[in-house]
Each structure stands twice: as structure tokens, then as C-alpha cells.
Design a protein around this motif. Structure first.
Motif, PDB file in Angstrom:
ATOM      1  N   LEU A 134       0.715  -1.371  -0.159  1.00 52.91           N
ATOM      2  CA  LEU A 134      -0.236  -0.056  -0.019  1.00 52.91           C
ATOM      3  C   LEU A 134       0.903   1.344   0.029  1.00 52.91           C
ATOM      4  CD1 LEU A 134      -2.871   1.286   0.344  1.00 52.91           C
ATOM      5  CD2 LEU A 134      -2.381   1.157   2.701  1.00 52.91           C
ATOM      6  N   TYR A 135       1.704   1.230   0.875  1.00 59.96           N
ATOM      7  CA  TYR A 135       2.637   2.430   0.808  1.00 59.96           C
ATOM      8  C   TYR A 135       3.712   2.724  -0.111  1.00 59.96           C
ATOM      9  CZ  TYR A 135       1.097   2.870   5.537  1.00 59.96           C
ATOM     10  OH  TYR A 135       0.295   2.660   6.901  1.00 59.96           O
ATOM     11  N   ASP A 136       3.575   1.874  -1.139  1.00 60.18           N
ATOM     12  CA  ASP A 136       4.535   2.123  -2.272  1.00 60.18           C
ATOM     13  C   ASP A 136       3.871   2.631  -3.384  1.00 60.18           C
ATOM     14  OD1 ASP A 136       6.975   0.672  -1.799  1.00 60.18           O
ATOM     15  OD2 ASP A 136       5.768  -1.177  -1.744  1.00 60.18           O
ATOM     16  N   LEU A 137       2.387   2.959  -3.216  1.00 63.07           N
ATOM     17  CA  LEU A 137       1.627   3.460  -4.086  1.00 63.07           C
ATOM     18  C   LEU A 137       0.992   4.947  -3.731  1.00 63.07           C
ATOM     19  CD1 LEU A 137      -0.301   0.516  -5.161  1.00 63.07           C
ATOM     20  CD2 LEU A 137       1.501   1.393  -6.680  1.00 63.07           C
ATOM     21  N   CYS A 138       0.932   5.761  -4.636  1.00 60.12           N
ATOM     22  CA  CYS A 138       0.777   7.114  -4.616  1.00 60.12           C
ATOM     23  C   CYS A 138      -0.747   7.298  -4.088  1.00 60.12           C
ATOM     24  CB  CYS A 138       0.929   8.223  -5.735  1.00 60.12           C
ATOM     25  SG  CYS A 138      -0.530   7.826  -7.025  1.00 60.12           S
ATOM     26  N   LEU A 139      -1.118   8.318  -3.297  1.00 53.55           N
ATOM     27  CA  LEU A 139      -2.587   8.570  -2.645  1.00 53.55           C
ATOM     28  C   LEU A 139      -3.363   8.892  -3.724  1.00 53.55           C
ATOM     29  CD1 LEU A 139      -1.032  11.381  -0.362  1.00 53.55           C
ATOM     30  CD2 LEU A 139      -1.689   9.211   0.525  1.00 53.55           C
ATOM     31  N   VAL A 140      -4.654   8.779  -3.268  1.00 50.37           N
ATOM     32  CA  VAL A 140      -5.632   9.431  -4.168  1.00 50.37           C
ATOM     33  C   VAL A 140      -6.539  10.391  -3.270  1.00 50.37           C
ATOM     34  CG1 VAL A 140      -7.851   8.605  -5.162  1.00 50.37           C
ATOM     35  CG2 VAL A 140      -5.999   7.106  -5.296  1.00 50.37           C
ATOM     36  N   ASN A 141      -6.459  11.675  -4.061  1.00 49.84           N
ATOM     37  CA  ASN A 141      -7.129  12.588  -2.864  1.00 49.84           C
ATOM     38  C   ASN A 141      -7.561  13.772  -3.945  1.00 49.84           C
ATOM     39  OD1 ASN A 141      -4.142  13.298  -3.175  1.00 49.84           O
ATOM     40  ND2 ASN A 141      -4.974  15.236  -2.744  1.00 49.84           N
ATOM     41  N   ASP A 142      -8.435  14.690  -3.496  1.00 51.81           N
ATOM     42  CA  ASP A 142      -8.907  15.827  -4.496  1.00 51.81           C
ATOM     43  C   ASP A 142      -8.374  17.051  -4.058  1.00 51.81           C
ATOM     44  OD1 ASP A 142     -11.125  14.011  -4.607  1.00 51.81           O
ATOM     45  OD2 ASP A 142     -12.215  14.709  -2.845  1.00 51.81           O
ATOM     46  N   GLY A 143      -8.233  17.797  -5.224  1.00 52.75           N
ATOM     47  CA  GLY A 143      -7.355  19.322  -5.047  1.00 52.75           C
ATOM     48  C   GLY A 143      -7.439  19.999  -6.094  1.00 52.75           C
ATOM     49  N   GLY A 144      -6.863  21.147  -6.039  1.00 52.05           N
ATOM     50  CA  GLY A 144      -6.481  22.058  -7.308  1.00 52.05           C
ATOM     51  C   GLY A 144      -5.043  22.757  -7.069  1.00 52.05           C
ATOM     52  N   VAL A 145      -4.839  23.201  -8.150  1.00 49.95           N
ATOM     53  CA  VAL A 145      -3.531  23.987  -8.034  1.00 49.95           C
ATOM     54  C   VAL A 145      -3.559  24.946  -9.315  1.00 49.95           C
ATOM     55  CG1 VAL A 145      -0.832  24.056  -8.380  1.00 49.95           C
ATOM     56  CG2 VAL A 145      -1.912  21.899  -7.587  1.00 49.95           C
ATOM     57  N   CYS A 146      -3.141  26.211  -8.802  1.00 47.72           N
ATOM     58  CA  CYS A 146      -3.224  27.395 -10.194  1.00 47.72           C
ATOM     59  C   CYS A 146      -1.787  27.813 -10.082  1.00 47.72           C
ATOM     60  CB  CYS A 146      -4.249  28.379  -9.811  1.00 47.72           C
ATOM     61  SG  CYS A 146      -3.977  29.554 -10.838  1.00 47.72           S
ATOM     62  N   LEU A 147      -1.065  28.117 -11.293  1.00 44.77           N
ATOM     63  CA  LEU A 147       0.206  28.546 -11.148  1.00 44.77           C
ATOM     64  C   LEU A 147      -0.170  29.819 -12.099  1.00 44.77           C
ATOM     65  CD1 LEU A 147       2.060  25.477 -12.370  1.00 44.77           C
ATOM     66  CD2 LEU A 147       2.314  26.770 -10.254  1.00 44.77           C
ATOM     67  N   ILE A 148       0.533  30.839 -11.880  1.00 50.25           N
ATOM     68  CA  ILE A 148       0.250  31.992 -12.877  1.00 50.25           C
ATOM     69  C   ILE A 148       1.859  32.314 -13.671  1.00 50.25           C
ATOM     70  CG2 ILE A 148      -0.080  34.621 -13.067  1.00 50.25           C
ATOM     71  CD1 ILE A 148      -2.215  34.306 -10.910  1.00 50.25           C
ATOM     72  N   LEU A 149       1.840  32.156 -14.755  1.00 52.59           N
ATOM     73  CA  LEU A 149       2.976  32.122 -15.644  1.00 52.59           C
ATOM     74  C   LEU A 149       2.931  33.506 -16.422  1.00 52.59           C
ATOM     75  CD1 LEU A 149       5.513  30.328 -16.549  1.00 52.59           C
ATOM     76  CD2 LEU A 149       4.090  30.036 -18.637  1.00 52.59           C
TER      77      LEU A 149
END
Ligand SMILES: [Zn+2]
Lengths: 411, 136
Positions: free
Chosen positions: A231-246
Motif C-alpha cells: 500500500l505504501y508504495d503507491l501514491c495517494l488518491v485525493n481531491d485538490g486544485g493547483v493554480c500557477l500564474i505564468l
């Protein structure tokens, strides 16, 4: 081996190196949202409102805009990445309250959106692009393997093996890891060091999801998902958002934070023999080719990289990145981790916010967010002292696309 | 004993593969223009783009490249858990994802010589013969 098939990024060009900078960063409350969802599920709370892609995108955007010191009217380009469904670009502009003159097409998963936005800026189509990403992966109950659901499409690479019961991204990493163990004579305990290091990094990161210490005993006692991967070898599953301003680099001074310059990118795609390239070569030809492109574009070499963020879909895949780019020789990545070189203070800090294994599964956007913080010198207790150059590496099962960033002048 | 399996992909090209299996033969597409073998089934050659193929018979001999055990039930009760899958390098070159037939777990090893067998299975498309591998 072919590298050109299915290229999705604009071609790397020295003219574009350092032409744009990340000047704004916004992330949602990964940790609080994750805990609220678990709490609500436990209590069967009828009033709980799950995260939506729209809500996450808006929160990330508002935080990024605030962080950048810019106004809504300054945003004249928009790039929208809702990987698992969400409003179209025009509806998103309305949602965010911006009126871009340019919509930048995006492939969603990180690496792609930044070069595309950079190319649009270089072509004079816009000066300041808000790149918005959000996924409600957990809220939507998305599954990562098993029978095909038309509305929930996954890479075709593993549909074919359904009759044998072989499915999921995890199965790819499991084959590669079993082959690696047999080839180099390493063990599950060796791989645990990667999961444990990522957990330590997450524990020094306020917004990371996993803060509970992870011991070797915890790791070995955890269930297998696809053995030999726990289990700990595999990435999480979760909700989220990211914004980058370029923003155009020559317009990026005088803002609240040091600009983080986009120095280079590259891309290499596996043309044929996909299983062999992944399991026996662990994408090394593609890492080498794409990494060389990105470093050439930036006018740098691998030894200039002081901080490495990579797409840790699994612990052993993190090692694939390290070895593939040549930070260590093949077969030596786990020793590198065990000797502490990947920790802050080591020779190459890796995934300093806990990556996707213990931080947040944001398809590489989380890694670029951490690079932004590190290169601003605003990473708090996990700050890499004096860091000037960071490398990001994304690799799915059949393509590699890295990015190079460097610290711009102080505001 | 017939076991129920997750559905195969069927259609042009795929049907030919399974028809050969039904006759007890493992045959893969061999490109008429560049002579490369293709697996899984393709509509056009990944190496040269040709769409002209012969179905070439494999000897059914190979060696083990990797293996993994599914503990997570991705198919929701359809398969008996846990179960093993293997990656076999056929003597002709292609890597083939399959299941081990009566190979004890402790004998799974890099380079283990294996040979083709067929297992009676069924899915929504009907009864079929699944290519699996036993110790040589
Ligand atoms: Zn051909």
C-alpha cells in the motif's frame, strides 16, 4: 526506439528559455479536504458537501492571484486542466471572473501545460496565463484498474490483458519492481526507505496529507496491492486544485515573490515495445533523451540540478527517475536514498513536500508547486539552502516530460 | 474446468488471435513489410505503419521476465483472490502477459523456462482458450 510519436509539447527552444516565470501559486487545502472526506464517510454525514472540480479550481485560482499581487484584469490567458471532467475553458473563465484573450490548449497532466503557455506568451498571444488544474478524484470514486468503464477511460495499454487479470497502473510498477529486485538483488526493505523518506518530507510540510510517522515495521505489515508492491508504495488518491500564474519574464519583477523562471523542457515517447521499455529498461532511453533536451534548452547540465521533483506514482518509479536521468547509476538508486542523499541536506533533495506518495496526488502540479516554494526560498523548515536550479520529471508508463526551473532575481 | 474471466477485446484482428488459440495455437501478427512481430494485436505495424500481416505460429517456449500477485480485487469478485500474473519473453522476442499454470510461488524466478498451455475459460463473448504457461 522512436521519440517523436505522439509528441504533445511545443519543441524545446533556447529562445524560449527563461522567457516566462511563475509569479503566482495557489493550492487547495489537501490535508483538511482529505480528512473531512474521511470523517464524513465514517460518520455517514448527510450534510457533507464533497469537493467539486469547480470549487477546487476557484479556490486555487483566488489564492494564486492573491499570491501574485496581480489583478483579475491582468490575466489575459487561461489554461484549464480538469483531468477527470469539469467545465470547458470559457465556462471556467466565467467561473474565475476573468476575460482572457487567449485560451491555451493543455494536455492536463503536468509538464504539458507550462510549455504550451510559454509558447503562447512568446508568440505574443498573451502576457499572463493562469494555469488552473483540479481533480475531485476521491469525491468521484475514481478507480484505477479493473473492467473498462466508458465514462472512466484509462490508458489502453492494460485493457488488453484483462483475460489474465492484469490491470492497473500499479501492475506496471509491480512488474518493473519485481524485475528490478531479481536483477539487482535488493529487497522490499530497501524499497521501504523511499516510502519512509517521502513520509518524513511530508511531515515537514503543513499541507501534505500524511503526517503520521511511517516505520519499517508499518511498511512491512501493510497489505500488498499488487505484490511485491505494498500500500505504501503507491501514491495517494485525493481531491485538490493547483493554480500557477505564468507571466512574461520581463514583466515579472516588482511582484511580491521572486519569479521562478521556466528554463527548459523536453519530451520522449515510447514508440514500440512498451512493456519491454518499461519493465526491463525502466524508460531509461526516454529519461536520457527528454532530460538532455530540457537541460540543453536551459543551457545547463545535470550537475547543476540542486533539487529534484519527480512523478512518484510508486516508490520504485521514483527510483526509475533518479537512475533514468543519471543522478545515480542503474541499480544504485535505493542505496542513494538509504544513505540520506534524498533528504533536505543531502546531495540531491527529492520530492521535498512528500511527493504524491505522502504529500498530494496532483499529477505533477504538486511537484511544480513545491519547486516554486523552494526557488522562492519560502519552503520553511524543509528549505534547501541557497537552491537556484530545480528539475521536475514526469513519466507515465510510456512517456517522459521534464521541466527545468531556476530562481529569478529577488523582487 | 472452465473459469470465468474479465472480457477479452474482440473485433477485427483480435478475433483471429482467439480463433488460433481455440485451435491450440499461439500465433502473433508478423509484419509483411518489416518482419517485426506485434503483440498485443495491432491494426497497423508500430515499427513501419504497414497494415499487412501474417499470423506466425510461436513455438510456445519462453522465459520469465517478471511476475506479480494481485491482492487487490480489481475485478470485484470475478477472479479467485489472490492470483499471479507473469511476464514471459517468448523465444521469438515479444513479451507476453499471462498466468502461471501450476508453478509454485517459490519457483518463480528470472529466466525460468516456461512452455505454453491453454486453459478453458469463458467471458461475455463465450467460451475461449486462454494461453497460459507452465514450467518447461
Ligand atoms: Zn512493419
Amino acid at each position: 526506439m522512436s521519440y517523436s510519436a505522439g509528441a504533445s509539447l511545443p519543441p524545446p527552444s533556447r529562445d524560449l528559455s527563461r522567457s516566462c516565470a511563475v509569479v503566482g501559486l495557489g493550492e487547495t487545502d489537501y490535508r483538511q479536504d482529505y480528512q473531512a472526506a474521511r470523517e464524513a464517510a465514517r460518520n455517514r454525514d448527510p450534510d457533507y458537501r464533497p469537493c467539486t472540480p469547480e470549487g477546487l479550481a476557484l479556490k486555487a485560482f483566488e489564492r494564486a492571484l492573491d499570491d501574485s499581487g496581480l489583478q483579475r484584469k491582468d490575466i489575459d490567458g487561461l489554461s484549464v486542466s480538469f483531468l477527470y471532467g469539469g467545465p470547458d475553458a470559457r465556462s471556467t473563465a466565467n467561473l474565475l471572473g476573468v476575460q482572457p484573450r487567449q485560451f491555451v490548449d493543455s494536455i492536463g497532466i503536468m509538464a504539458g501545460p507550462l510549455p504550451a503557455a510559454c509558447a503562447a506568451i512568446a508568440q505574443g498571444k498573451c502576457d499572463t496565463v493562469a494555469l488552473v488544474y483540479a481533480v475531485a478524484t476521491r469525491a468521484q470514486g475514481r478507480k484505477f484498474g479493473g473492467a473498462l468503464h466508458r465514462e472512466n477511460a484509462a490508458p489502453a495499454s492494460y485493457y488488453y490483458y484483462h483475460p489474465w487479470g492484469w490491470s492497473s497502473q500499479a501492475a506496471h510498477w509491480a512488474f518493473a519492481w519485481q524485475h528490478y529486485m531479481a536483477t539487482y538483488g535488493v529487497t522490499e526493505e530497501d524499497l521501504a526507505s523511499v516510502a519512509i523518506q517521502m513520509r518524513r518530507n511530508a511531515m515537514a510540510t503543513d499541507h501534505a496529507i500524511m503526517h503520521k510517522p511511517l516505520t519499517m515495521e508499518d511498511y512491512l505489515a501493510s497489505r500488498y496491492v499488487v505484490r511485491p508492491l505494498h500500500l505504501y508504495d503507491l501514491c495517494l488518491v485525493n481531491d485538490g486544485g493547483v493554480c500557477l500564474i505564468l507571466r512574461r519574464a520581463d514583466m515579472s519583477s516588482g511582484l511580491p515573490h521572486s519569479p521562478v523562471l521556466l528554463g527548459g523542457w523536453g519530451e520522449a515517447v515510447v514508440g514500440c515495445n512498451k512493456m519491454d521499455t518499461l519493465v526491463r529498461h525502466r524508460l531509461r532511453p526516454q529519461f536520457q533523451e527528454a532530460g538532455r533536451q530540457a537541460l540543453d534548452m536551459a543551457g545547463l547540465t545535470l550537475s547543476d540540478v540542486q533539487h529534484f521533483e519527480c512523478y512518484d506514482a510508486s516508490t520504485n518509479h521514483l527510483v526509475n527517475h533518479l537512475e533514468g536521468h543519471g543522478f545515480t547509476a542503474p541499480g544504485e538508486g535505493l542505496e542513494f536514498c538509504k544513505s540520506g542523499e534524498m533528504a533536505v541536506g543531502g546531495s540531491l533533495p527529492v520530492n521535498t513536500a512528500g511527493g504524491m506518495l505522502s504529500g498530494s496526488y496532483m499529477h505533477g502540479w504538486n511537484h511544480v508547486a513545491e519547486i516554486t516554494r523552494q526557488l522562492r526560498h519560502e519552503a520553511g523548515p524543509r528549505q534547501i539552502e541557497g537552491v537556484e536550479v530545480s528539475m521536475f520529471s514526469l513519466a507515465q508508463t510510456d512517456r517522459v516530460h521534464p521541466l527545468i526551473f531556476m530562481r529569478g532575481n529577488s523582487p | 474446468m472452465t473459469t470465468t474471466r474479465p472480457d477479452r477485446i474482440l473485433g477485427p484482428g483480435h478475433d483471429e488471435f482467439w480463433n488460433w488459440c481455440a485451435r491450440g495455437e499461439l500465433r502473433l501478427q508478423c509484419c509483411d513489410d518489416c518482419a517485426e512481430l506485434a503483440w498485443p494485436v495491432v491494426q497497423s505495424c508500430e515499427h513501419c505503419g504497414s497494415n499487412s500481416f501474417q499470423w506466425q505460429a510461436m513455438t510456445g517456449k519462453g522465459t520469465l521476465v517478471s511476475w506479480c500477485r494481485f491482492d487487490h480485487d480489481y475485478y470485484k469478485g470475478l477472479l479467485d483472490m489472490p492470483y499471479w500474473t507473469i511476464l514471459v519473453e517468448l523465444d521469438e522476442g515479444p513479451l507476453f502477459v499471462s498466468n502461471p499454470l501450476s508453478i509454485p510461488e517459490e519457483e518463480l524466478a528470472l529466466g525460468l523456462a516456461v512452455s505454453l498451455a491453454f486453459q478453458d475459460c469463458e467471458d461475455a463473448g463465450g467460451a475461449f482458450k486462454l494461453p497460459v504457461f507452465k514450467k518447461t
